[in-house]
Design an enzyme around this catalytic site. Structure first.
Site, mmCIF file in Angstrom:
data_model
loop_
_atom_site.group_PDB
_atom_site.id
_atom_site.type_symbol
_atom_site.label_atom_id
_atom_site.label_comp_id
_atom_site.label_asym_id
_atom_site.label_seq_id
_atom_site.Cartn_x
_atom_site.Cartn_y
_atom_site.Cartn_z
ATOM 1 N N ARG A 148 0.838 -1.237 0.120
ATOM 2 C CA ARG A 148 0.042 -0.026 -0.144
ATOM 3 C C ARG A 148 0.766 1.252 -0.024
ATOM 4 N NH1 ARG A 148 -5.264 1.989 2.172
ATOM 5 N NH2 ARG A 148 -5.003 4.178 1.185
ATOM 6 N N ARG A 192 -5.765 1.245 -4.755
ATOM 7 C CA ARG A 192 -4.728 0.680 -3.967
ATOM 8 C C ARG A 192 -4.957 -0.958 -3.792
ATOM 9 N NH1 ARG A 192 -8.663 3.878 0.221
ATOM 10 N NH2 ARG A 192 -8.153 5.258 -1.222
ATOM 11 N N ASP A 226 -6.648 -2.016 1.177
ATOM 12 C CA ASP A 226 -7.199 -0.917 2.238
ATOM 13 C C ASP A 226 -7.794 -1.445 3.368
ATOM 14 O OD1 ASP A 226 -7.842 1.579 3.131
ATOM 15 O OD2 ASP A 226 -9.846 1.421 1.939
ATOM 16 N N ASP A 282 -9.769 -0.732 6.895
ATOM 17 C CA ASP A 282 -10.402 0.332 7.510
ATOM 18 C C ASP A 282 -11.105 -0.275 8.678
ATOM 19 O OD1 ASP A 282 -9.880 2.230 5.847
ATOM 20 O OD2 ASP A 282 -11.609 1.966 4.803
#
Length: 171
Positions: free
Chosen positions: A92, A101, A104, A106
């Site tokens: 990343r 990307r 990712d 989150d």
């Protein structure tokens, strides 16, 4: 706070969203999930199917998205640092906000905590408006209460347009 010795009966549960739209996204997401499960203090509880979704932001390829539920023995800041390290491990690079990307990760929810610091907001601030997060999360945690709205995930997903979220065949 050390959750393992805090007297809290059960380690906190967290919801993590995963996404990729560069390289072999399916292989990356599967490998990142497996990597997280090997980290001391993290136990994989559930994994959603993978979904093909339209990208948000500048023009770029579609994403592959999903969610996992982890039981953790680390505080939210430690978990965030762990997620960022795994993102880096998978190549990343942060060039452009909402850009393409390789991976990712989150942090969406951490038990029922509400945190608002400069580097970490829980629940994730845009979670309620993102079908690519809510659809896979509703698959594995439909009854989880989003602590700011007070709505369960199953009801939040009904409030967003899910027309650009498609189940990856065979996932």
């Amino acid at each position: 706070m050390d959750y393992a010795s805090s007297g809290v009966g059960k380690s906190p549960q967290t919801a993590i969203a995963l996404g990729s739209n560069l390289g072999d996204s399916l292989a990356t997401l599967e490998a990142a999930t497996a990597e997280l499960a090997t980290i001391p203090g993290i136990q994989l509880q559930a994994k959603s199917s993978w979904y093909i979704t339209k990208a948000v932001g500048p023009p770029q390829p579609d994403y592959l998205n999903g969610c996992i539920i982890l039981q953790v023995e680390m505080n939210p800041q430690e978990l965030l640092a762990t997620l960022l390290a795994v993102e880096q491990q998978f190549g990343r690079v942060r060039h452009q906000r909402w850009g393409a990307r390789s991976l990712d990760l989150d942090l969406l929810l951490y038990d029922d905590l509400i945190i608002d610091t400069p580097n970490l907001q829980i629940p994730h601030p845009r979670m309620q408006e993102r079908a690519f997060v809510l659809v896979p999360l509703a698959e594995i945690a439909p009854d989880w209460v989003e602590p700011i709205s007070g709505f369960v995930i199953r009801d939040l997903v009904k409030k967003v347009d899910c027309s650009d979220v498609h189940l990856l065949k065979g996932s």
